[in-house]
Design a protein around this motif. Structure first.
Motif, PDB file in Angstrom:
ATOM      1  N   ASN A 379       0.855  -1.186   0.000  1.00 58.15           N
ATOM      2  CA  ASN A 379       0.000   0.000   0.000  1.00 58.15           C
ATOM      3  C   ASN A 379       0.894   1.240   0.000  1.00 58.15           C
ATOM      4  O   ASN A 379       1.082   1.897   1.018  1.00 58.15           O
ATOM      5  CB  ASN A 379      -0.908  -0.005   1.225  1.00 58.15           C
ATOM      6  N   LYS A 380       1.444   1.533  -1.150  1.00 63.01           N
ATOM      7  CA  LYS A 380       2.512   2.528  -1.252  1.00 63.01           C
ATOM      8  C   LYS A 380       2.111   3.876  -0.673  1.00 63.01           C
ATOM      9  O   LYS A 380       1.132   4.486  -1.094  1.00 63.01           O
ATOM     10  CB  LYS A 380       2.931   2.697  -2.708  1.00 63.01           C
ATOM     11  N   THR A 381       2.868   4.300   0.296  1.00 66.16           N
ATOM     12  CA  THR A 381       2.704   5.634   0.858  1.00 66.16           C
ATOM     13  C   THR A 381       3.982   5.983   1.610  1.00 66.16           C
ATOM     14  O   THR A 381       4.829   5.123   1.847  1.00 66.16           O
ATOM     15  CB  THR A 381       1.492   5.718   1.800  1.00 66.16           C
ATOM     16  N   THR A 382       4.117   7.232   1.950  1.00 61.49           N
ATOM     17  CA  THR A 382       5.263   7.692   2.737  1.00 61.49           C
ATOM     18  C   THR A 382       4.728   8.451   3.934  1.00 61.49           C
ATOM     19  O   THR A 382       3.963   9.401   3.780  1.00 61.49           O
ATOM     20  CB  THR A 382       6.179   8.614   1.897  1.00 61.49           C
ATOM     21  N   PHE A 383       5.122   8.019   5.118  1.00 60.55           N
ATOM     22  CA  PHE A 383       4.692   8.699   6.329  1.00 60.55           C
ATOM     23  C   PHE A 383       5.661   9.835   6.667  1.00 60.55           C
ATOM     24  O   PHE A 383       6.868   9.729   6.448  1.00 60.55           O
ATOM     25  CB  PHE A 383       4.639   7.724   7.512  1.00 60.55           C
ATOM     26  N   VAL A 384       5.116  10.886   7.216  1.00 56.19           N
ATOM     27  CA  VAL A 384       5.915  11.998   7.723  1.00 56.19           C
ATOM     28  C   VAL A 384       5.658  12.075   9.225  1.00 56.19           C
ATOM     29  O   VAL A 384       4.513  12.265   9.648  1.00 56.19           O
ATOM     30  CB  VAL A 384       5.539  13.333   7.052  1.00 56.19           C
ATOM     31  N   THR A 390       6.782  19.080  11.916  1.00 56.43           N
ATOM     32  CA  THR A 390       6.941  20.336  12.650  1.00 56.43           C
ATOM     33  C   THR A 390       8.128  21.133  12.120  1.00 56.43           C
ATOM     34  O   THR A 390       8.051  22.361  11.948  1.00 56.43           O
ATOM     35  CB  THR A 390       7.147  20.045  14.149  1.00 56.43           C
ATOM     36  N   MET A 391       9.231  20.435  11.842  1.00 58.07           N
ATOM     37  CA  MET A 391      10.397  21.113  11.278  1.00 58.07           C
ATOM     38  C   MET A 391      10.066  21.742   9.928  1.00 58.07           C
ATOM     39  O   MET A 391      10.400  22.903   9.657  1.00 58.07           O
ATOM     40  CB  MET A 391      11.560  20.136  11.111  1.00 58.07           C
ATOM     41  N   LEU A 392       9.376  20.981   9.063  1.00 56.01           N
ATOM     42  CA  LEU A 392       9.062  21.496   7.729  1.00 56.01           C
ATOM     43  C   LEU A 392       8.028  22.613   7.792  1.00 56.01           C
ATOM     44  O   LEU A 392       8.085  23.567   6.999  1.00 56.01           O
ATOM     45  CB  LEU A 392       8.581  20.356   6.829  1.00 56.01           C
ATOM     46  N   PRO A 484       0.322  20.179   4.257  1.00 54.33           N
ATOM     47  CA  PRO A 484      -0.708  20.042   5.295  1.00 54.33           C
ATOM     48  C   PRO A 484      -1.269  21.350   5.827  1.00 54.33           C
ATOM     49  O   PRO A 484      -2.442  21.416   6.184  1.00 54.33           O
ATOM     50  CB  PRO A 484       0.013  19.254   6.398  1.00 54.33           C
ATOM     51  N   LEU A 485      -0.461  22.398   5.892  1.00 50.97           N
ATOM     52  CA  LEU A 485      -0.925  23.686   6.432  1.00 50.97           C
ATOM     53  C   LEU A 485      -1.038  24.768   5.365  1.00 50.97           C
ATOM     54  O   LEU A 485      -1.244  25.940   5.681  1.00 50.97           O
ATOM     55  CB  LEU A 485       0.021  24.162   7.551  1.00 50.97           C
ATOM     56  N   GLY A 486      -0.901  24.395   4.101  1.00 48.74           N
ATOM     57  CA  GLY A 486      -0.981  25.390   3.036  1.00 48.74           C
ATOM     58  C   GLY A 486       0.187  26.354   3.012  1.00 48.74           C
ATOM     59  O   GLY A 486       0.067  27.477   2.502  1.00 48.74           O
ATOM     60  N   LEU A 487       1.331  25.932   3.539  1.00 49.85           N
ATOM     61  CA  LEU A 487       2.502  26.803   3.604  1.00 49.85           C
ATOM     62  C   LEU A 487       3.375  26.707   2.368  1.00 49.85           C
ATOM     63  O   LEU A 487       4.098  27.647   2.038  1.00 49.85           O
ATOM     64  CB  LEU A 487       3.348  26.447   4.836  1.00 49.85           C
ATOM     65  N   VAL A 488       3.313  25.570   1.673  1.00 47.86           N
ATOM     66  CA  VAL A 488       4.229  25.336   0.559  1.00 47.86           C
ATOM     67  C   VAL A 488       3.914  26.235  -0.626  1.00 47.86           C
ATOM     68  O   VAL A 488       4.792  26.834  -1.236  1.00 47.86           O
ATOM     69  CB  VAL A 488       4.186  23.857   0.128  1.00 47.86           C
ATOM     70  N   HIS A 489       2.638  26.355  -0.930  1.00 47.17           N
ATOM     71  CA  HIS A 489       2.251  27.025  -2.174  1.00 47.17           C
ATOM     72  C   HIS A 489       1.766  28.450  -1.961  1.00 47.17           C
ATOM     73  O   HIS A 489       1.008  28.985  -2.776  1.00 47.17           O
ATOM     74  CB  HIS A 489       1.167  26.199  -2.889  1.00 47.17           C
ATOM     75  N   ARG A 490       2.220  29.065  -0.903  1.00 43.89           N
ATOM     76  CA  ARG A 490       1.813  30.458  -0.676  1.00 43.89           C
ATOM     77  C   ARG A 490       2.249  31.362  -1.814  1.00 43.89           C
ATOM     78  O   ARG A 490       1.601  32.352  -2.129  1.00 43.89           O
ATOM     79  CB  ARG A 490       2.416  30.969   0.637  1.00 43.89           C
TER      80      ARG A 490
END
Length: 501
Positions: A379-384, A390-392, A484-490
């Motif tokens: 069940n291919k996935t990558t956990f964070v 929190t660091m990211l 997850p928090l909408g921070l990447v694509h601001r």
């Protein structure tokens, strides 16, 4: 006195004497009692009954009592005040010794030497009177501050530990750098554990201080002074921060200290020029003015302020902490109940040997997949993990500029289409020509250098063409995908990443 049981111990008292304890019924012999031997014996009993070693201040008082010094002389030969030693430490020490070695007799300053000599003579017995006895005494060093967490299950890191031990004897400042969860603090804690039970490195005292809460410089200097001279009241300290720092440096120069500041990147993360300048001067003064003490810092990245110090030849050594080697990572997985070598190797590769990430994914495998790595990998996935997330969150929310974010997003997009590293040429062309024409080549290169130092991108150089390409760890790529928090694509109005896994 009854000395029928002799628990093993490690003494915090430096000694050139060798000690070999044998447990026998009363076989009396003459042993030359020295203060070092006596303190080692007392430490044995205190450790057995109280679960701790004698403190530095307690040892200072016992040394003075052994030489029949009065309290004023004892204070003059130490960094402590008369009031602190005589009224603070001494009464508790005499209670402790009366309980642990007094055997019904009250131990005090006047009778301490007689009691220690009798105790030591009766403690050491021999089986062969004509054979020369050797008595190895190990030196245990006091650790000041809140002790780092225990590391009972310490996997691998043999080479890293040996290298850190070597560096702290050669450099004024050593910085352990690596991503969240990679094991910087665990490595530093293991170092403290080993240094505190041996004198081969010559440190008199170890100081552990976490600065993850980003204290002001004045608060940090005040906290360190409180650890070094707890008897001094705040009113007796200078008011200016630099004057307080001068007092701290004087204290640190009085003995050979190893000062460990954990998570020190927090001191430079707020983009406030005055605070960063103050801390830059703080570390410059420590590195330049300490002549025998050393600094050990743990950080997720090396602050820019240290570039100039390194460039000008200051004794600073950065040490990058990578993931566990495959053998150590396999030991960790095996201890967690996972046994299939092929599947475990896949997990190690995906999570780059990061012990914190490996533990987090194993906990989920055990909880959701009944401990089956096979079912999890199907069940291919990558956990964070929460620590890595929190660091990211902090990186994308506060620390990365728009160009750095664009680089990470572009690499993640390209790797979704073709899971191969992205060449620098391709990255340069797309960022400059298609995504952000206003970005200069210099800006782009500086942004990539910063991402490399923060371990957010992996660089790979072709052995033949020497061309450099860039890759993302699966965990970082996954975070960018899910945002997850909408921070990447601001800074991206129309993100085109597909959440595929």
């Amino acid at each position: 006195m009854n000395f029928s049981a002799h628990p093993k111990f490690q003494s915090p008292v430096p000694s050139s004497v060798n000690l070999k304890v044998q447990e026998l019924p009363k076989v009396l012999f003459t042993v030359k009692v020295t203060l070092d031997l006596a303190l080692a014996v007392v430490n044995n009993f205190v450790l057995a009954k109280k679960g701790r070693y004698l403190s530095e201040a307690e040892i200072i008082i016992m040394k003075g009592a052994w030489d029949d010094d009065d309290y004023q002389e004892i204070a003059n030969n130490s960094t402590y005040t008369l009031n602190y030693l005589q009224r603070g430490v001494a009464p508790r020490l005499w209670d402790l010794l009366s309980e642990t070695i007094g055997h019904g007799e009250r131990v005090g300053k006047k009778n301490l030497r007689n009691i220690l000599e009798q105790l030591t003579e009766e403690y050491y017995v021999q089986s062969a009177p004509n054979e020369q006895q050797e008595f190895p005494v190990s030196h245990s060093i006091e650790v000041k501050g809140r002790r780092p967490y225990n590391v009972p299950n310490f996997y691998g890191r043999t080479e890293e530990l040996a290298k850190v031990k070597e560096l702290i004897t050669k450099q004024r400042c050593v910085i352990l750098v690596g991503v969240a969860g990679i094991g910087k603090s665990a490595l530093a804690a293991k170092l403290i554990e080993e240094l505190s039970t041996g004198d081969q490195f010559g440190f008199d005292c170890l100081i552990w201080k976490s600065v993850a809460h980003a204290p002001s410089l004045q608060d940090l200097v005040g906290d360190l002074l409180e650890l070094l001279q707890p008897s001094e009241s705040e009113s007796s300290l200078p008011k200016s921060t630099q004057a307080m720092l001068s007092v701290l440096i004087k204290q640190l120069r009085s003995r050979r200290y190893l000062l460990i500041l954990d998570a020190f990147e927090a001191l430079f993360q707020r983009n406030i020029f005055q605070e960063r300048l103050e801390y830059s001067l703080f570390f410059r003064r420590l590195i330049e003015e300490l002549d025998q003490s050393s600094l050990l810092l743990t950080s997720r990245a090396l602050p820019d302020e240290f570039d100039d110090l390194i460039a000008t030849g200051h004794p600073i050594q950065e040490m990058k902490i990578e993931g566990l080697d495959p053998d150590a990572a396999m030991q960790l997985l095996s201890a967690k109940g996972l046994a299939n070598k092929e599947n475990c190797n896949q997990l190690i590769k995906i999570y780059r040997g990061n012990p914190s990430e490996i533990e987090a994914v194993v906990n989920r495998i055990n909880h959701f997949f009944a401990g089956s790595t096979k079912r999890f990998l199907e069940n291919k996935t990558t956990f964070v993990s929460s620590k890595f997330e929190t660091m990211l969150n902090q990186m994308f929310g506060q620390l990365l500029n728009p160009v750095q974010q664009q680089i990470l997003i572009y690499i993640a997009e390209e790797m979704l289409l073709n899971p191969k590293p992205v060449s620098f040429t391709k990255l340069l062309d797309n960022i400059k020509q298609k995504q952000n024409p206003s970005v200069s080549t210099l800006e782009l290169i500086k942004a990539i250098e910063k991402l490399e130092r923060q371990s957010l991108v992996e660089s790979i150089k072709d052995p033949i063409t020497k061309e450099i390409s860039f890759n993302l760890q699966p965990v970082i790529k996954k975070y960018i995908e899910i945002d997850p928090l909408g921070l990447v694509h601001r800074y991206n109005a129309a993100p085109n990443l597909a959440i595929a896994s």
